[in-house]
Design a protein around this motif. Structure first.
Motif, mmCIF file in Angstrom:
data_model
loop_
_atom_site.group_PDB
_atom_site.id
_atom_site.type_symbol
_atom_site.label_atom_id
_atom_site.label_comp_id
_atom_site.label_asym_id
_atom_site.label_seq_id
_atom_site.Cartn_x
_atom_site.Cartn_y
_atom_site.Cartn_z
ATOM 1 N N GLY A 356 -37.013 -7.637 -14.480
ATOM 2 C CA GLY A 356 -37.058 -6.571 -15.463
ATOM 3 C C GLY A 356 -36.342 -5.304 -15.037
ATOM 4 N N SER A 357 -35.907 -5.237 -13.776
ATOM 5 C CA SER A 357 -35.235 -4.043 -13.287
ATOM 6 C C SER A 357 -33.844 -3.918 -13.910
ATOM 7 C CB SER A 357 -35.105 -4.089 -11.762
ATOM 8 O OG SER A 357 -34.441 -2.932 -11.272
ATOM 9 N N ILE A 358 -33.506 -2.718 -14.329
ATOM 10 C CA ILE A 358 -32.201 -2.418 -14.911
ATOM 11 C C ILE A 358 -31.436 -1.529 -13.941
ATOM 12 C CG2 ILE A 358 -30.982 -1.290 -16.823
ATOM 13 C CD1 ILE A 358 -33.396 -1.961 -18.578
ATOM 14 N N GLY A 359 -30.166 -1.830 -13.770
ATOM 15 C CA GLY A 359 -29.322 -1.028 -12.891
ATOM 16 C C GLY A 359 -28.120 -0.477 -13.630
ATOM 17 N N VAL A 360 -27.800 0.771 -13.367
ATOM 18 C CA VAL A 360 -26.615 1.425 -13.921
ATOM 19 C C VAL A 360 -25.854 2.042 -12.756
ATOM 20 C CG1 VAL A 360 -25.721 3.173 -15.493
ATOM 21 C CG2 VAL A 360 -27.824 1.942 -16.071
ATOM 22 N N GLY A 361 -24.551 1.742 -12.657
ATOM 23 C CA GLY A 361 -23.790 2.249 -11.528
ATOM 24 C C GLY A 361 -22.345 2.530 -11.852
ATOM 25 N N ALA A 362 -21.737 3.356 -11.024
ATOM 26 C CA ALA A 362 -20.312 3.657 -11.118
ATOM 27 C C ALA A 362 -19.752 3.716 -9.712
ATOM 28 C CB ALA A 362 -20.083 4.985 -11.833
ATOM 29 N N ASP A 363 -18.538 3.171 -9.504
ATOM 30 C CA ASP A 363 -17.894 3.271 -8.204
ATOM 31 C C ASP A 363 -16.403 3.527 -8.371
ATOM 32 O OD1 ASP A 363 -17.367 0.729 -9.124
ATOM 33 O OD2 ASP A 363 -17.866 -0.304 -7.261
ATOM 34 N N TRP A 364 -15.829 4.064 -7.299
ATOM 35 C CA TRP A 364 -14.421 4.486 -7.289
ATOM 36 C C TRP A 364 -13.815 4.096 -5.957
ATOM 37 C CZ3 TRP A 364 -13.093 8.311 -3.626
ATOM 38 C CH2 TRP A 364 -11.771 8.764 -3.689
ATOM 39 N N TRP A 365 -12.515 3.756 -5.999
ATOM 40 C CA TRP A 365 -11.775 3.380 -4.789
ATOM 41 C C TRP A 365 -10.332 3.824 -4.969
ATOM 42 C CZ3 TRP A 365 -7.555 0.060 -4.149
ATOM 43 C CH2 TRP A 365 -7.297 -0.404 -2.854
ATOM 44 N N THR A 366 -9.735 4.350 -3.919
ATOM 45 C CA THR A 366 -8.329 4.716 -3.957
ATOM 46 C C THR A 366 -7.684 4.365 -2.629
ATOM 47 O OG1 THR A 366 -6.757 6.501 -4.458
ATOM 48 C CG2 THR A 366 -8.677 7.078 -3.121
ATOM 49 N N SER A 367 -6.388 4.055 -2.657
ATOM 50 C CA SER A 367 -5.711 3.602 -1.446
ATOM 51 C C SER A 367 -4.272 4.092 -1.416
ATOM 52 C CB SER A 367 -5.731 2.075 -1.359
ATOM 53 O OG SER A 367 -5.035 1.614 -0.210
ATOM 54 N N LYS A 368 -3.787 4.391 -0.202
ATOM 55 C CA LYS A 368 -2.393 4.714 0.052
ATOM 56 C C LYS A 368 -1.751 3.554 0.796
ATOM 57 C CE LYS A 368 -2.901 9.000 -1.416
ATOM 58 N NZ LYS A 368 -2.270 9.484 -2.665
ATOM 59 N N ASN A 369 -0.540 3.179 0.415
ATOM 60 C CA ASN A 369 0.199 2.055 1.006
ATOM 61 C C ASN A 369 -0.571 0.748 0.889
ATOM 62 O OD1 ASN A 369 2.146 3.981 1.894
ATOM 63 N ND2 ASN A 369 0.950 4.335 3.743
ATOM 64 N N PRO A 370 -1.118 0.412 -0.289
ATOM 65 C CA PRO A 370 -1.904 -0.820 -0.425
ATOM 66 C C PRO A 370 -1.010 -2.042 -0.611
ATOM 67 C CG PRO A 370 -1.750 0.248 -2.546
ATOM 68 C CD PRO A 370 -1.007 1.139 -1.569
ATOM 69 N N VAL A 371 -1.650 -3.211 -0.657
ATOM 70 C CA VAL A 371 -0.960 -4.431 -1.062
ATOM 71 C C VAL A 371 -0.665 -4.338 -2.557
ATOM 72 C CG1 VAL A 371 -1.214 -6.917 -1.393
ATOM 73 C CG2 VAL A 371 -1.943 -5.858 0.740
ATOM 74 N N GLY A 372 0.566 -4.678 -2.966
ATOM 75 C CA GLY A 372 0.940 -4.585 -4.371
ATOM 76 C C GLY A 372 0.403 -5.742 -5.189
ATOM 77 N N PRO A 373 0.397 -5.596 -6.517
ATOM 78 C CA PRO A 373 -0.148 -6.643 -7.386
ATOM 79 C C PRO A 373 0.719 -7.890 -7.473
ATOM 80 C CG PRO A 373 0.810 -4.883 -8.690
ATOM 81 C CD PRO A 373 0.822 -4.409 -7.283
ATOM 82 N N ASN A 374 1.978 -7.808 -7.067
ATOM 83 C CA ASN A 374 2.890 -8.949 -7.170
ATOM 84 C C ASN A 374 3.431 -9.380 -5.809
ATOM 85 O OD1 ASN A 374 2.992 -8.945 -10.172
ATOM 86 N ND2 ASN A 374 3.826 -6.903 -9.801
ATOM 87 N N THR A 375 2.696 -9.056 -4.752
ATOM 88 C CA THR A 375 3.120 -9.407 -3.407
ATOM 89 C C THR A 375 1.895 -9.510 -2.514
ATOM 90 O OG1 THR A 375 4.449 -8.707 -1.502
ATOM 91 C CG2 THR A 375 3.444 -6.975 -2.814
ATOM 92 N N SER A 376 2.046 -10.145 -1.363
ATOM 93 C CA SER A 376 0.958 -10.203 -0.393
ATOM 94 C C SER A 376 1.151 -9.177 0.711
ATOM 95 C CB SER A 376 0.886 -11.610 0.227
ATOM 96 O OG SER A 376 2.116 -11.929 0.864
ATOM 97 N N ASN A 377 2.180 -8.326 0.579
ATOM 98 C CA ASN A 377 2.489 -7.344 1.608
ATOM 99 C C ASN A 377 2.061 -5.943 1.185
ATOM 100 O OD1 ASN A 377 3.832 -9.333 3.176
ATOM 101 N ND2 ASN A 377 5.686 -9.055 1.957
ATOM 102 N N ASN A 378 1.784 -5.108 2.184
ATOM 103 C CA ASN A 378 1.560 -3.699 1.905
ATOM 104 C C ASN A 378 2.861 -3.043 1.474
ATOM 105 O OD1 ASN A 378 -0.630 -4.466 4.055
ATOM 106 N ND2 ASN A 378 -1.359 -2.581 3.094
ATOM 107 N N ILE A 379 2.778 -2.108 0.528
ATOM 108 C CA ILE A 379 3.947 -1.438 -0.016
ATOM 109 C C ILE A 379 3.909 0.033 0.386
ATOM 110 C CG2 ILE A 379 5.256 -0.878 -2.088
ATOM 111 C CD1 ILE A 379 5.090 -3.867 -1.475
ATOM 112 N N ALA A 380 4.928 0.469 1.158
ATOM 113 C CA ALA A 380 4.989 1.856 1.596
ATOM 114 C C ALA A 380 5.214 2.775 0.402
ATOM 115 C CB ALA A 380 6.107 2.035 2.617
#
Length: 435
Positions: A356-380
């Motif tokens: 019966g427990s109800i949960g409401v949440g929000a989260d945020w994440w940000t990154s510099k030089n991450p892996v791109g959506p069309n590659t497996s490599n980090n993108i400078a």
């Protein structure tokens, strides 16, 4: 892979990594036994997402199934007369992935001394972390999951993490140190991965040329994982896997009145082996150079406020900074940069993990030089942001229903090598069984 979900669990209930094995007043020997467990996560999703090369947004207006995320765990356990506990776990994938056995490892533990994991499992930084509470199951920043509505997991795990590889983890005692009671206080851990292989650590053997004739060369003259063949004379380990990875981690858990506080820190070091990019038999091969001494660290916390009527408020966040190899060329050029990530989240539970427990949440994440959506490599020069808003309902013990919406926004600043900006808006609904 361990799917860490600080979703419906008040911090006080998750006080120790191995709470089930906290010392009792009297040791009772138990014969070796095997039990079954695991989880199942299924979800629908709807999304509006971009494609590569800055193409027009691609709508998926009809509801589709997300990728299933299910595992069956075979858990082995025995207790000796002297208090030593021994066991192991084998995790069978519940869907068709590139691997059908996820983790497979043994462990030895004594409440007074500590624990050792040996085999294919996650490293200590993944098992001991505390970051932002997860708003939407399967898309949290604590760990990547097989099931996700996003194209890229907004992860706080190290990019070079060594998880699921053959290695060893060592932990201090599960009843912890400097705590107010059992399950509170300090725990330390360390990991070592000599050669990042998941299930195959075969030493070099004589390999064949493409015509089947023995070449006389060792398939792993440059490596010690996965023997080669005629079509792949150097084995898969010359694909630039991790080598000599070492991690240190620690967390501290304590209660202060109505507040439960968890603090986490970790440090990692690793090398990356050279990578073969072309071959003709066993001659005429070219390699991208290996990289030594990549390091990183992460910090995190989760604070739970126990309101007093069974409800809780969870607040958490963290930071990760890690050296990654952006570029490696056969000309010997190596570009090293840092991927950095930040996360924060807030979650309210009306009645903890009870039905019966109800949960409401929000989260945020940000990154510099991450892996791109069309590659497996980090993108400078790239940036990526994630925002999630989730609603959960505890239908029964071990049965969680959820829904949520989120946005992923990726910007590639390096237009010369751009894989394209990418933006995704999604909605998802599903359920998770833990058994």
């Amino acid at each position: 892979m361990k799917k860490t979900l600080l979703l419906q669990t008040a911090l006080v209930a998750a006080a120790g990594l191995f709470v089930a094995d906290i010392a009792s007043a009297q040791v009772k020997a138990e014969p070796i036994s095997v039990s079954l467990g695991g989880y199942m996560n299924q979800a629908f999703k709807i999304q509006d997402k971009g494609t590569n090369a800055n193409a027009t947004q691609q709508n998926e207006g009809d509801m589709t199934f997300g990728r299933p995320d299910t595992e069956i765990w075979f858990t082995i356990r025995a207790v000796m007369d002297n208090g030593l506990k021994v066991g192991g776990r084998v995790e069978l994938e519940g869907a068709t992935y590139s691997d059908q056995i996820d983790e497979s490892y043994a462990w030895f533990e004594h409440d007074a001394y500590g624990r050792v994991d040996i085999g294919s499992t996650d490293r200590v930084s993944a098992k001991m972390n505390y970051f932002a509470p997860t708003a939407i199951p399967g898309i949290g920043t604590n760990s990547p999951n097989e099931l996700t509505a996003t194209r890229i997991n907004p992860q706080m795990w190290y990019r070079n993490n060594g998880n699921d590889s053959q290695g060893i983890n060592v932990y201090t005692a599960s009843n912890r140190y400097f705590g107010s009671k059992v399950g509170k206080g300090l725990m330390l851990g360390a990991s070592y991965v000599p050669d990042a292989c998941e299930d195959d650590s075969v030493l070099g053997t004589v390999t064949n040329n493409a015509d089947g004739a023995a070449s006389g060369s060792l398939s792993n003259a440059l490596s010690s994982c996965n023997q080669g063949s005629g079509s792949s004379p150097f084995g898969t380990k010359t694909s630039g896997n991790l080598r000599d990875l070492t991690q240190f981690a620690g967390n501290y858990i304590e209660s202060f009145g109505q507040f439960d506080v968890a603090l986490f820190a970790s440090y990692t070091m690793t090398n990356i082996e050279q990578r073969g990019v072309s071959a003709s038999g066993v001659t005429g091969n070219s390699f991208q150079p290996g990289v030594n001494g990549l390091s990183g660290y992460s910090l995190g916390t989760t604070v739970t406020y126990n309101v007093g009527d069974g409800s809780t408020v969870q607040l958490g966040g963290g930071f990760r900074s890690e050296e990654v190899a952006i570029t490696r060329s056969t000309a010997g050029v190596v570009q090293i940069d840092r991927e950095q990530a930040w996360t924060a989240g807030l979650r309210y539970l009306t009645d903890g993990t009870r039905p019966g427990s109800i949960g409401v949440g929000a989260d945020w994440w940000t990154s510099k030089n991450p892996v791109g959506p069309n590659t497996s490599n980090n993108i400078a020069g790239a940036d990526m942001d994630y925002y999630g808003l989730g609603l959960t309902y505890q239908l029964a013990a071990g049965i969680l229903l959820y829904t949520g919406v989120g946005v992923v926004d990726y910007t590639d600043a390096n237009q010369a090598t751009s894989t394209g900006d990418y933006k995704q808006t999604f909605g998802t609904a599903g359920f998770r069984f833990d058994f």
